[in-house]
Design an enzyme around this catalytic site. Structure first.
Site, PDB file in Angstrom:
ATOM      1  N   LYS A  22       0.838  -1.196   0.000  1.00 11.22           N
ATOM      2  CA  LYS A  22       0.000   0.000   0.000  1.00 11.22           C
ATOM      3  C   LYS A  22       0.881   1.257   0.000  1.00 11.22           C
ATOM      4  CE  LYS A  22      -2.428   0.733   3.799  1.00 11.22           C
ATOM      5  NZ  LYS A  22      -2.160   2.030   4.480  1.00 11.22           N
ATOM      6  N   GLY A  69      -5.618   7.485   5.674  1.00  9.47           N
ATOM      7  CA  GLY A  69      -4.701   8.514   6.171  1.00  9.47           C
ATOM      8  C   GLY A  69      -3.614   8.878   5.183  1.00  9.47           C
ATOM      9  N   ARG A  98      -7.715  13.437  13.002  1.00  8.74           N
ATOM     10  CA  ARG A  98      -6.284  13.182  12.778  1.00  8.74           C
ATOM     11  C   ARG A  98      -5.627  14.452  12.236  1.00  8.74           C
ATOM     12  NH1 ARG A  98      -5.698   7.460   9.744  1.00  8.74           N
ATOM     13  NH2 ARG A  98      -3.498   7.860  10.222  1.00  8.74           N
ATOM     14  N   ASP A 290       4.328   0.353  12.393  1.00 13.91           N
ATOM     15  CA  ASP A 290       3.130  -0.358  11.947  1.00 13.91           C
ATOM     16  C   ASP A 290       3.118  -1.838  12.337  1.00 13.91           C
ATOM     17  OD1 ASP A 290       1.757   1.760  10.908  1.00 13.91           O
ATOM     18  OD2 ASP A 290       2.336   1.408   8.828  1.00 13.91           O
ATOM     19  N   LYS A 317      -3.032   7.234  14.483  1.00 12.81           N
ATOM     20  CA  LYS A 317      -3.379   6.335  13.381  1.00 12.81           C
ATOM     21  C   LYS A 317      -4.898   6.207  13.296  1.00 12.81           C
ATOM     22  CE  LYS A 317       0.842   5.089  12.063  1.00 12.81           C
ATOM     23  NZ  LYS A 317       1.341   5.169  10.679  1.00 12.81           N
ATOM     24  N   ARG A 321      -3.654   3.562  18.713  1.00 10.08           N
ATOM     25  CA  ARG A 321      -3.325   2.133  18.738  1.00 10.08           C
ATOM     26  C   ARG A 321      -2.755   1.679  20.073  1.00 10.08           C
ATOM     27  NH1 ARG A 321      -0.993   1.404  12.528  1.00 10.08           N
ATOM     28  NH2 ARG A 321      -3.056   1.154  11.579  1.00 10.08           N
ATOM     29  N   ARG A 364      -5.326  -3.057  11.179  1.00  6.31           N
ATOM     30  CA  ARG A 364      -4.215  -3.765  11.817  1.00  6.31           C
ATOM     31  C   ARG A 364      -4.617  -4.396  13.144  1.00  6.31           C
ATOM     32  NH1 ARG A 364      -0.651  -3.206   8.165  1.00  6.31           N
ATOM     33  NH2 ARG A 364      -0.187  -1.206   7.170  1.00  6.31           N
ATOM     34  N   LYS A 388      -9.203  -2.412   4.209  1.00  2.86           N
ATOM     35  CA  LYS A 388      -8.440  -1.162   4.108  1.00  2.86           C
ATOM     36  C   LYS A 388      -7.063  -1.414   3.504  1.00  2.86           C
ATOM     37  CE  LYS A 388      -6.453   2.529   6.942  1.00  2.86           C
ATOM     38  NZ  LYS A 388      -6.788   3.645   6.064  1.00  2.86           N
TER      39      LYS A 388
END
Length: 409
Positions: A22, A69, A98, A290, A317, A321, A364, A388
């Site tokens: 991505k 994002g 964000r 990530d 994010k 997270r 995630r 996503k």
């Protein structure tokens, strides 16, 4: 869609074709919009990349990028330099929480015309595309690398390019280097010396096919599966040993957790090391935030502790997270504490079963917790959020012998 995940065996054997990165895809889509004679191959089939492609090819006055994002950051820069084009760039309710102020202020230094329509510093934003002639810009070095990459990607089309000065310690250097490497592949001149990055102007490039490497962030879940298995032989395509992606650090990180990686003609094969003694681990993930979720869940499953640092960007994010991990791991019986930029998990041998894991609209979260089904049955809420970045994820879990059951309600 809530999914119950369970498995009857812990010997994993499969060959998986992982979608294109991505991160690479979205960078190349923007470069293709600037230089239309570029052709792309093995692009990501993720929601984020589809949203990016639609925004770049459309002519709408309002561009809604939903939860994407990367698209928000890259398109802010792209539309700012599209002379004569005016758009409102917006997204989901979470996207409107964000921050983009740092990027907007950097673009304003260059002469961009961008205004905030609701809360100062956050989307939605109105962008009036300008011809940009200024080239010097300064930005804090510890911000999301996507802010930095957004500026670098549009720089070749600016009359005088860009000279970007980063103040302080730089975060996520591999992602910045990925951007510069893609520019270099198009014979666009760049330099990165100390804290100064330069991208020189180039109005046209030669026609070229750019092939996207498969996504290393998506590979992380298979490293976790291999680590938690009794026996594993998992082959993943298409990967390069000299990858542009920072998350290729998985190879060395998971070696410490009992996973060996072999490269062979674009395929990596993950195997479980026999009689591996697992100890608590400490990793600085400043360059690879990530994969933090994947790593901490692996450690829980292995019954070991971990201390992860360099995680300050995780708070902005798809969700916070760090807080999401604290809440969901605690449900499973974990002893976990978090700060603004770190996470500490205490080793435990007990994991609660049949726990519902909230995903917070974060792909995630869904994928990082899935490997735990090798240890206990687990329920993933809003499981379709994986689209996503990795729409085929649940199908690929079934290839590894997972039983994936859709729960109504």
């Amino acid at each position: 869609m809530n999914l119950l995940l369970q498995t009857t065996h812990s010997n994993l054997n499969a060959q998986i074709a992982v979608t294109g990165s991505k991160s690479e895809t979205n960078r190349l889509l923007l470069l293709q919009a600037l230089f239309p004679n570029i052709t792309l191959a093995n692009t990501s089939n993720s929601d984020d990349s589809e949203v990016m492609q639609m925004a770049l090819s459309g002519n709408e006055e309002v561009v809604d990028i939903h939860h994407a994002g990367t698209a928000m950051r890259f398109l802010t820069a792209y539309f700012a330099v599209k002379d004569g084009r005016e758009v409102v760039l917006t997204g989901s309710s979470r996207m409107q929480e964000r921050p983009v102020k740092i990027l907007v202020e950097a673009l304003r230094q260059l002469g961009a015309d961008i205004s905030f329509l609701k809360e100062e510093g956050y989307p939605p934003i109105r962008i009036k595309g300008q011809k940009i002639t200024n080239s010097k810009v300064t930005m804090a070095a510890n911000v999301s690398s996507q802010y930095i990459s957004a500026l670098l990607l549009v720089a070749p089309k600016l009359e005088n390019g860009i000279e970007l000065t980063l103040e302080g310690e730089i975060t996520s250097i591999p992602y910045i280097k990925m951007t510069l490497a893609l520019l270099n592949d198009l014979d666009i001149q760049t330099s990165f010396e100390g804290n100064i990055i330069k991208v020189y102007p180039k109005q046209a490039v030669e026609s070229k096919v750019m092939t996207v490497e498969s996504d290393w962030s998506s590979a992380s879940y298979f490293f976790s599966l291999a680590a938690l298995s009794d026996e594993a032989n998992i082959s993943l395509t298409s990967y390069k040993e000299s990858s542009l992606q920072g998350d290729s650090a998985l190879v060395s990180i998971y070696k410490e957790m009992g996973v060996e990686t072999q490269f062979n003609d674009g395929t990596i094969t993950l195997t479980k090391t026999k009689k591996f003694k697992h100890n608590d681990v400490t990793f600085d993930l400043n360059n690879t935030p990530d994969i933090a979720q994947t790593i901490v869940v692996t450690c829980l499953g292995l019954g070991i502790g971990c201390h992860l640092t360099g995680l300050h960007t995780l708070k902005i994010k798809e969700t916070d997270r760090l807080e999401a991990l604290r809440i969901e791991l605690s449900k499973l019986g974990a002893n976990i504490s978090v700060t603004n930029d770190s996470l500490t998990l205490v080793a435990t041998s007990e994991i609660n079963s049949n726990i519902k894991i909230g995903t917070y609209n974060d792909h995630r979260m869904a994928m990082a917790f899935a490997p735990l089904a090798l240890k206990v049955p687990i329920i993933i809420e809003n499981a379709d959020v994986v689209s996503k970045s990795y729409p085929d994820f649940w199908d690929d879990m079934e290839k590894l012998g997972y039983k994936v059951s859709d729960l109504v309600g």
